[in-house]
Design a protein around this motif. Structure first.
Motif, mmCIF file in Angstrom:
data_model
loop_
_atom_site.group_PDB
_atom_site.id
_atom_site.type_symbol
_atom_site.label_atom_id
_atom_site.label_comp_id
_atom_site.label_asym_id
_atom_site.label_seq_id
_atom_site.Cartn_x
_atom_site.Cartn_y
_atom_site.Cartn_z
ATOM 1 N N UNK A 105 -65.235 -48.202 -2.633
ATOM 2 C CA UNK A 105 -64.156 -48.514 -1.689
ATOM 3 C C UNK A 105 -63.459 -47.231 -1.264
ATOM 4 N N UNK A 106 -63.011 -47.209 -0.031
ATOM 5 C CA UNK A 106 -62.122 -46.157 0.455
ATOM 6 C C UNK A 106 -60.704 -46.627 0.208
ATOM 7 N N UNK A 107 -59.954 -45.843 -0.544
ATOM 8 C CA UNK A 107 -58.579 -46.216 -0.813
ATOM 9 C C UNK A 107 -57.649 -45.239 -0.121
ATOM 10 N N UNK A 108 -56.646 -45.792 0.521
ATOM 11 C CA UNK A 108 -55.642 -44.968 1.189
ATOM 12 C C UNK A 108 -54.290 -45.282 0.572
ATOM 13 N N UNK A 109 -53.586 -44.204 0.200
ATOM 14 C CA UNK A 109 -52.258 -44.364 -0.369
ATOM 15 C C UNK A 109 -51.274 -43.768 0.609
ATOM 16 N N UNK A 167 -66.981 -49.581 1.343
ATOM 17 C CA UNK A 167 -67.758 -48.570 2.062
ATOM 18 C C UNK A 167 -69.145 -49.141 2.342
ATOM 19 N N UNK A 168 -69.589 -49.020 3.597
ATOM 20 C CA UNK A 168 -70.917 -49.484 3.978
ATOM 21 C C UNK A 168 -71.839 -48.299 4.163
ATOM 22 N N UNK A 185 -71.332 -49.248 -6.444
ATOM 23 C CA UNK A 185 -70.801 -48.228 -7.331
ATOM 24 C C UNK A 185 -71.432 -48.361 -8.723
ATOM 25 N N UNK A 186 -71.404 -49.538 -9.300
ATOM 26 C CA UNK A 186 -72.045 -49.802 -10.582
ATOM 27 C C UNK A 186 -72.146 -51.309 -10.784
#
Length: 185
Positions: free
Chosen positions: A95-99, A125-126, A138-139
């Motif tokens: 995942x793309x995380x934005x803070x 994320x694709x 990811x896992x």
């Protein structure tokens, strides 16, 4: 039916003891109607899989490994292990995380000031393009161990039983209260 209603609810007969036989008769008729078996319509049964093949295979692999280790450490050939796993494997995707942080200062009701608020957002994320690509894995999270039962020769003493429980608990990353050890009979 009207005569029955009239007999029960009639104001001409103020004594209740005369109405008891009629009430009992209605009660018995009601019981007979309720207990009569209606012709049942057979509905198609849904197939429910209790264990997926992947979980069963994983359980057997773990059982065989633990049994082999216990046979060597206890010095006996009489060891049976049963492992129950929880839900199936879980795929965890990248995942793309934005803070985002607001650096403005605010006043709270207790007249203390604090600065900044945090807000986070995330999206999967694709691979190539979001419309045609696959999500990036990811896992794979293995299913958790729900319980372990061990029947082994030589586990009659409390000390040996405790060592077996601790070893299995650490090997499978499960709490000790989920591991049971019984003597092999």
């Amino acid at each position: 039916m009207n005569k029955i209603k009239e007999a029960i609810f009639s104001s001409r007969d103020p004594t209740f003891h005369k109405k008891i036989p009629i009430i009992l008769l209605l009660f018995v008729i009601g019981l007979v109607m309720i207990t009569q078996k209606e012709p049942s319509v057979e509905l198609p049964k849904e197939e429910v899989k209790e264990d997926s093949p992947e979980i069963s295979v994983l359980e057997r692999q773990l059982e065989n490994k633990i049994a082999a280790l216990l046979k060597k450490s206890l010095g006996t050939a009489k060891v049976d292990v049963m492992i129950t796993l929880g839900s199936g494997e879980r795929m965890v995707y990248e995942k793309n995380e934005q803070i985002q942080q607001d650096n403005g200062e605010e006043q709270r009701n207790d007249h203390q000031s604090f600065s900044g608020r945090k807000s986070t957002s995330s999206e999967v994320v694709f691979g190539q393009a979001a419309s045609s690509g696959e999500p990036v894995l990811k896992y794979i999270e293995k299913p958790p161990v729900a319980g372990v039962l061990i029947a082994a020769e030589g586990t009659e003493s409390a000390g040996v039983k405790k060592k077996v429980i601790e070893a299995v608990s650490r090997a499978l990353d499960v709490s000790t209260h989920r591991v049971a050890v019984i003597p092999y009979q």
